[in-house]
Design a protein around this motif. Structure first.
Motif, PDB file in Angstrom:
ATOM      1  N   VAL A   1      39.205  46.036  29.187  1.00  0.00           N
ATOM      2  CA  VAL A   1      39.709  45.048  30.140  1.00  0.00           C
ATOM      3  C   VAL A   1      38.655  43.955  30.304  1.00  0.00           C
ATOM      4  CG1 VAL A   1      40.469  44.607  32.508  1.00  0.00           C
ATOM      5  CG2 VAL A   1      41.070  46.769  31.379  1.00  0.00           C
ATOM      6  N   HIS A   2      39.071  42.717  30.108  1.00  0.00           N
ATOM      7  CA  HIS A   2      38.178  41.571  30.324  1.00  0.00           C
ATOM      8  C   HIS A   2      38.922  40.538  31.153  1.00  0.00           C
ATOM      9  CE1 HIS A   2      36.599  37.503  29.089  1.00  0.00           C
ATOM     10  NE2 HIS A   2      35.534  38.084  29.595  1.00  0.00           N
ATOM     11  N   LEU A   3      38.414  40.263  32.349  1.00  0.00           N
ATOM     12  CA  LEU A   3      39.009  39.254  33.227  1.00  0.00           C
ATOM     13  C   LEU A   3      38.080  38.054  33.284  1.00  0.00           C
ATOM     14  CD1 LEU A   3      40.343  41.476  36.176  1.00  0.00           C
ATOM     15  CD2 LEU A   3      41.518  40.751  34.084  1.00  0.00           C
ATOM     16  N   PRO A   4      38.495  36.904  32.711  1.00  0.00           N
ATOM     17  CA  PRO A   4      37.625  35.728  32.647  1.00  0.00           C
ATOM     18  C   PRO A   4      37.516  35.051  34.013  1.00  0.00           C
ATOM     19  CG  PRO A   4      39.797  35.208  31.796  1.00  0.00           C
ATOM     20  CD  PRO A   4      39.809  36.680  32.088  1.00  0.00           C
ATOM     21  N   PRO A   5      36.683  34.001  34.126  1.00  0.00           N
ATOM     22  CA  PRO A   5      36.585  33.281  35.395  1.00  0.00           C
ATOM     23  C   PRO A   5      37.950  32.823  35.883  1.00  0.00           C
ATOM     24  CG  PRO A   5      34.843  32.578  33.892  1.00  0.00           C
ATOM     25  CD  PRO A   5      35.746  33.472  33.106  1.00  0.00           C
ATOM     26  N   ASP A   6      38.194  32.999  37.182  1.00  0.00           N
ATOM     27  CA  ASP A   6      39.518  32.721  37.724  1.00  0.00           C
ATOM     28  C   ASP A   6      39.394  32.647  39.233  1.00  0.00           C
ATOM     29  OD1 ASP A   6      42.226  32.277  37.865  1.00  0.00           O
ATOM     30  OD2 ASP A   6      42.835  34.285  37.237  1.00  0.00           O
ATOM     31  N   PHE A   7      40.482  32.236  39.868  1.00  0.00           N
ATOM     32  CA  PHE A   7      40.580  32.276  41.323  1.00  0.00           C
ATOM     33  C   PHE A   7      41.005  33.694  41.691  1.00  0.00           C
ATOM     34  CE2 PHE A   7      41.267  28.017  39.862  1.00  0.00           C
ATOM     35  CZ  PHE A   7      40.432  27.279  40.683  1.00  0.00           C
ATOM     36  N   THR A   8      40.135  34.413  42.378  1.00  0.00           N
ATOM     37  CA  THR A   8      40.349  35.839  42.580  1.00  0.00           C
ATOM     38  C   THR A   8      41.684  36.125  43.240  1.00  0.00           C
ATOM     39  OG1 THR A   8      37.953  36.033  42.854  1.00  0.00           O
ATOM     40  CG2 THR A   8      39.278  37.930  43.465  1.00  0.00           C
ATOM     41  N   ALA A   9      42.111  35.276  44.171  1.00  0.00           N
ATOM     42  CA  ALA A   9      43.384  35.502  44.860  1.00  0.00           C
ATOM     43  C   ALA A   9      44.560  35.457  43.895  1.00  0.00           C
ATOM     44  CB  ALA A   9      43.578  34.456  45.958  1.00  0.00           C
ATOM     45  N   ASP A  10      44.390  34.815  42.742  1.00  0.00           N
ATOM     46  CA  ASP A  10      45.478  34.684  41.763  1.00  0.00           C
ATOM     47  C   ASP A  10      45.349  35.653  40.591  1.00  0.00           C
ATOM     48  OD1 ASP A  10      46.396  32.592  43.315  1.00  0.00           O
ATOM     49  OD2 ASP A  10      45.385  31.071  42.125  1.00  0.00           O
ATOM     50  N   THR A  11      44.296  36.469  40.581  1.00  0.00           N
ATOM     51  CA  THR A  11      44.023  37.339  39.444  1.00  0.00           C
ATOM     52  C   THR A  11      44.785  38.659  39.576  1.00  0.00           C
ATOM     53  OG1 THR A  11      41.808  36.388  39.253  1.00  0.00           O
ATOM     54  CG2 THR A  11      42.196  38.467  38.131  1.00  0.00           C
ATOM     55  N   ASP A  12      45.367  39.112  38.492  1.00  0.00           N
ATOM     56  CA  ASP A  12      46.023  40.422  38.462  1.00  0.00           C
ATOM     57  C   ASP A  12      44.942  41.489  38.251  1.00  0.00           C
ATOM     58  OD1 ASP A  12      47.555  42.661  38.142  1.00  0.00           O
ATOM     59  OD2 ASP A  12      48.624  41.963  36.355  1.00  0.00           O
ATOM     60  N   LEU A  13      44.679  42.249  39.300  1.00  0.00           N
ATOM     61  CA  LEU A  13      43.611  43.247  39.276  1.00  0.00           C
ATOM     62  C   LEU A  13      44.125  44.649  38.969  1.00  0.00           C
ATOM     63  CD1 LEU A  13      41.623  42.043  42.435  1.00  0.00           C
ATOM     64  CD2 LEU A  13      41.218  41.444  40.038  1.00  0.00           C
ATOM     65  N   THR A  14      45.410  44.769  38.689  1.00  0.00           N
ATOM     66  CA  THR A  14      45.983  46.101  38.479  1.00  0.00           C
ATOM     67  C   THR A  14      45.430  46.797  37.239  1.00  0.00           C
ATOM     68  OG1 THR A  14      47.874  45.130  37.293  1.00  0.00           O
ATOM     69  CG2 THR A  14      48.122  45.511  39.674  1.00  0.00           C
ATOM     70  N   ALA A  15      44.854  46.025  36.313  1.00  0.00           N
ATOM     71  CA  ALA A  15      44.315  46.634  35.090  1.00  0.00           C
ATOM     72  C   ALA A  15      42.996  47.360  35.336  1.00  0.00           C
ATOM     73  CB  ALA A  15      44.120  45.565  34.018  1.00  0.00           C
ATOM     74  N   LEU A  16      42.402  47.224  36.514  1.00  0.00           N
ATOM     75  CA  LEU A  16      41.126  47.880  36.813  1.00  0.00           C
ATOM     76  C   LEU A  16      41.413  49.251  37.402  1.00  0.00           C
ATOM     77  CD1 LEU A  16      39.268  44.813  38.362  1.00  0.00           C
ATOM     78  CD2 LEU A  16      39.161  45.650  35.999  1.00  0.00           C
ATOM     79  N   PRO A  17      41.145  50.314  36.669  1.00  0.00           N
ATOM     80  CA  PRO A  17      41.592  51.642  37.096  1.00  0.00           C
ATOM     81  C   PRO A  17      40.718  52.250  38.192  1.00  0.00           C
ATOM     82  CG  PRO A  17      40.452  51.790  34.996  1.00  0.00           C
ATOM     83  CD  PRO A  17      40.545  50.335  35.326  1.00  0.00           C
ATOM     84  N   ALA A  18      41.327  53.113  38.988  1.00  0.00           N
ATOM     85  CA  ALA A  18      40.611  53.819  40.052  1.00  0.00           C
ATOM     86  C   ALA A  18      39.541  54.721  39.464  1.00  0.00           C
ATOM     87  CB  ALA A  18      41.600  54.641  40.875  1.00  0.00           C
ATOM     88  N   GLY A  19      38.389  54.739  40.130  1.00  0.00           N
ATOM     89  CA  GLY A  19      37.325  55.658  39.765  1.00  0.00           C
ATOM     90  C   GLY A  19      36.503  55.277  38.562  1.00  0.00           C
ATOM     91  N   GLU A  20      36.913  54.252  37.824  1.00  0.00           N
ATOM     92  CA  GLU A  20      36.213  53.871  36.603  1.00  0.00           C
ATOM     93  C   GLU A  20      35.190  52.770  36.890  1.00  0.00           C
ATOM     94  OE1 GLU A  20      36.517  55.235  33.530  1.00  0.00           O
ATOM     95  OE2 GLU A  20      37.769  56.731  34.567  1.00  0.00           O
ATOM     96  N   PRO A  21      34.081  52.758  36.133  1.00  0.00           N
ATOM     97  CA  PRO A  21      33.095  51.691  36.330  1.00  0.00           C
ATOM     98  C   PRO A  21      33.625  50.341  35.846  1.00  0.00           C
ATOM     99  CG  PRO A  21      32.484  53.060  34.473  1.00  0.00           C
ATOM    100  CD  PRO A  21      33.656  53.734  35.116  1.00  0.00           C
ATOM    101  N   VAL A  22      33.320  49.302  36.593  1.00  0.00           N
ATOM    102  CA  VAL A  22      33.687  47.925  36.246  1.00  0.00           C
ATOM    103  C   VAL A  22      32.433  47.071  36.369  1.00  0.00           C
ATOM    104  CG1 VAL A  22      35.053  45.897  36.874  1.00  0.00           C
ATOM    105  CG2 VAL A  22      36.070  48.185  37.038  1.00  0.00           C
TER     106      VAL A  22
END
Length: 613
Positions: A210-231
């Protein structure tokens, strides 16, 4: 006879509202009772625009206290037009609460308004209600002959000759708008990934990461970041704070007596940056007593002298010494007037010697050392800017303790009125910003320094960060953070300078920062088209504008008579579309200059059309 000229304003957020407010304020003097059609174009509702729209999470706050937010001019703003005062956010909320002002909004937001105090940090959706009210009040203040037409959609292009009407194409509209003048107030921009981000995205695609580039956080889809995993999170400013909130409280976590209670849905955030620390806490007390006289060492005269020199100014050589001297003046003036028991010299003697000492000189250092016995009372901009320079920890566990101690100390200091010279420096930063807008593209160093020192998160957010750190949901990586793509193991790997030799790996990387406001990488068809049509861009990709009135410059330095631009993507970028009351408001002065130039042009055009008819 013509029905009247047409002005198109592209961008309906607070900057667009500010321009229309200045048109309303200046119309009587410069335009009279002539007809004028204003077309306001934006895919988001007028007032808040995209960033301050109502439709966003109630968990996202402003990073300013309510008493520090206004959309209205006062006598500290340098402008040629009339001052039109109005309520700051907290005063407006009191007017709503006590029935003097009536607004139309959702019950949840109305409840927030009723509960708002001056030193509270409002939600962004509450700010949207204030901005909408300001917009509606602005429309009501326009003369009868001036009419505003709203268009929902993206402006796609502006075309037309320098000496003729412009054509503005709008998404979803078959026919373009014809305009005599166009003002761009489009705010922050989306951007295409640069080469480095493209390489990281391709690496992520190859390895299922998963790679999320620079963005406006309020508009970013964060569902790809899984629970319990390091980010891995690269960036420790306000975009990180939003990310932190949405991935913790936004996933059901909560705080109880300063302790974070996880929901079990949170990832583990490993955060670092160049500095390795969060932005300094927003100051948590109000100003009392005498303000430092500003500007003193970096005002209009000093700016004029630099601008008259041959060649472009160098920020570090020509501007930073004056910035440092002005901030020092604000700091020590406050210390000597409000806390004289912590000094060893009187104000007049110190300021006389300070005025003639060269910035950064041994003489200045000796003067400060003799006048201010406690080093904690001295202003050290380098230490403020890079607090982890030279700091080393033997392990990441040791770093966690060290960073928690640093954040705790910052919170205590920024909420202690005995440290009020810090607030004086904040006022100095605002004063300096008002001068720097005249110099065009001065690079990113100043804007990053200003945001880090003056535009940090609310204190409660940093207390939440401490709780998340103690709960193990956030882990600090330190300064000098770099990220590499480990092809052999198929992971992102982060390293820093604060814990030598250590690294952290993860299958997800978030770039927690805003997109670069560059003409070269913007996703805006509108701005790309202007650039291709001959508008000038700087080495860092900002749109070149005349600092006097915001007219867009071509590559020969000629101002376009019919096109204007204001905002963070221009060389006249200022500290924000709204500001703290009684601090000069550079954006307000820019809005006024643009509005007055536009009205004078449209008046003369209307007179010519009348004679022709």
């Amino acid at each position: 006879m013509s029905a009247g000229p047409t002005l198109v304003v592209i961008g309906a957020g607070p900057r667009g509202t500010g321009v229309i407010e200045r048109i309303a304020a200046n119309a009587a003097e410069l335009y009279g009772d002539r007809p004028l059609d204003i077309h306001l174009v934006d895919p988001y509702p007028p007032g808040g625009g995209r960033i301050w729209r109502q439709d966003q999470s109630p968990l996202l706050w402003m990073n300013s206290m309510a008493e520090d937010v206004t959309m209205f001019t006062d006598d500290t703003v340098p402008l040629d037009g009339p001052v039109r005062p109005g309520p700051a956010l907290h005063t407006w909320a009191a007017d709503v609460r006590e029935g003097r002002t009536v607004i139309r909004t959702d019950p949840e937001i109305l409840a927030e308004v009723h509960a708002l105090g001056g030193q509270d940090f409002p939600s962004r959706r509450l700010q949207s209600a204030y901005l909408r009210w300001v917009y509606e009040r602005t429309l009501a203040a326009l003369p009868p002959g001036i009419t505003v037409h709203e268009h929902t959609g993206h402006a796609l292009s502006v075309s037309g000759p320098r000496d003729g009407r412009q054509r503005v194409r709008i998404q979803g509209r078959a026919e373009p708008l014809d305009a005599d003048l166009v003002v761009l107030t489009v705010g922050h921009l989306d951007a295409e990934p640069d080469a480095g981000q493209q390489e990281l995205a391709a690496f992520a695609a190859r390895h299922g990461l998963v790679h999320l580039p620079p963005d406006f956080t309020a508009d970013t889809d964060l569902t790809a970041l899984p629970a319990g995993e390091p980010v891995l999170v690269r960036g420790f400013g306000l975009a990180f704070i939003d990310l932190m909130v949405l991935l913790t409280e936004g996933r059901g976590g909560r705080y109880e007596d300063g302790v974070y209670v996880p929901s079990g849905k949170e990832p583990v955030l490993y955060v670092g940056s160049r500095r390795g620390v969060p932005y300094h806490s927003k100051i948590g007390y109000s100003w009392e007593g005498e303000r430092p006289p500003l500007p003193r060492h970096f005002g209009a005269d000093q700016a004029d002298e630099i601008l008259d020199r041959p060649g472009p100014p160098d920020f570090r050589r020509d501007l930073w010494p004056l910035v440092a001297k002005e901030l020092g003046h604000a700091h020590y003036h406050r210390l000597l007037t409000a806390h004289p028991e912590r000094t060893a010299v009187d104000l007049s003697d110190f300021e006389e010697k300070y005025a003639v000492a060269a910035p950064g000189s041994p003489e200045l250092a000796a003067l400060v050392a003799s006048a201010v016995p406690d080093p904690a009372d001295r202003l050290d901009l380098d230490a403020l800017d890079r607090p982890l320079d030279g700091v080393r920890h033997a392990s990441y566990d040791s770093l966690q303790d060290g960073l928690r101690a640093y954040i705790t100390a910052d919170l205590e200091r920024r909420h202690d009125p005995r440290r009020s010279p810090d607030l004086a420096v904040f006022l100095g930063l605002l004063s300096v910003y008002g001068q720097l807008t005249r110099f065009g593209d001065i690079g990113e160093r100043w804007h990053g320094f200003f945001s880090y020192l003056a535009s940090g998160p609310p204190g409660p957010r940093l207390r939440q960060l401490l709780a998340l750190s103690r709960a193990g949901v956030v882990r600090f990586l330190g300064a000098g953070m770099t990220v590499e793509a480990d092809e052999e193991h198929g992971v992102f790997r982060a390293r820093g300078t604060t814990v030598p030799g250590a690294s952290t790996e993860a299958r997800a990387l978030v770039e927690a920062r805003l997109p670069d406001p560059s003409l070269r990488t913007t996703r805006s068809r509108l701005l790309r088209g202007l650039y291709e049509d001959g508008a000038a861009g700087t080495a860092t990709g900002l749109l070149s504008v005349d600092p006097a009135d915001g007219r867009i410059l071509d590559r020969e330095g000629r101002p376009h008579p019919r096109r204007f631009a204001l905002g963070p993507y221009t060389t006249a970028r200022s500290s924000g579309a709204f500001t703290r009351p009684r601090t000069g408001g550079p954006a307000f002065g820019q809005n006024d200059a643009t509005a007055r130039t536009a009205l004078a042009f449209l008046r003369d055009l209307s007179c010519r059309d009348h004679v022709t008819a």
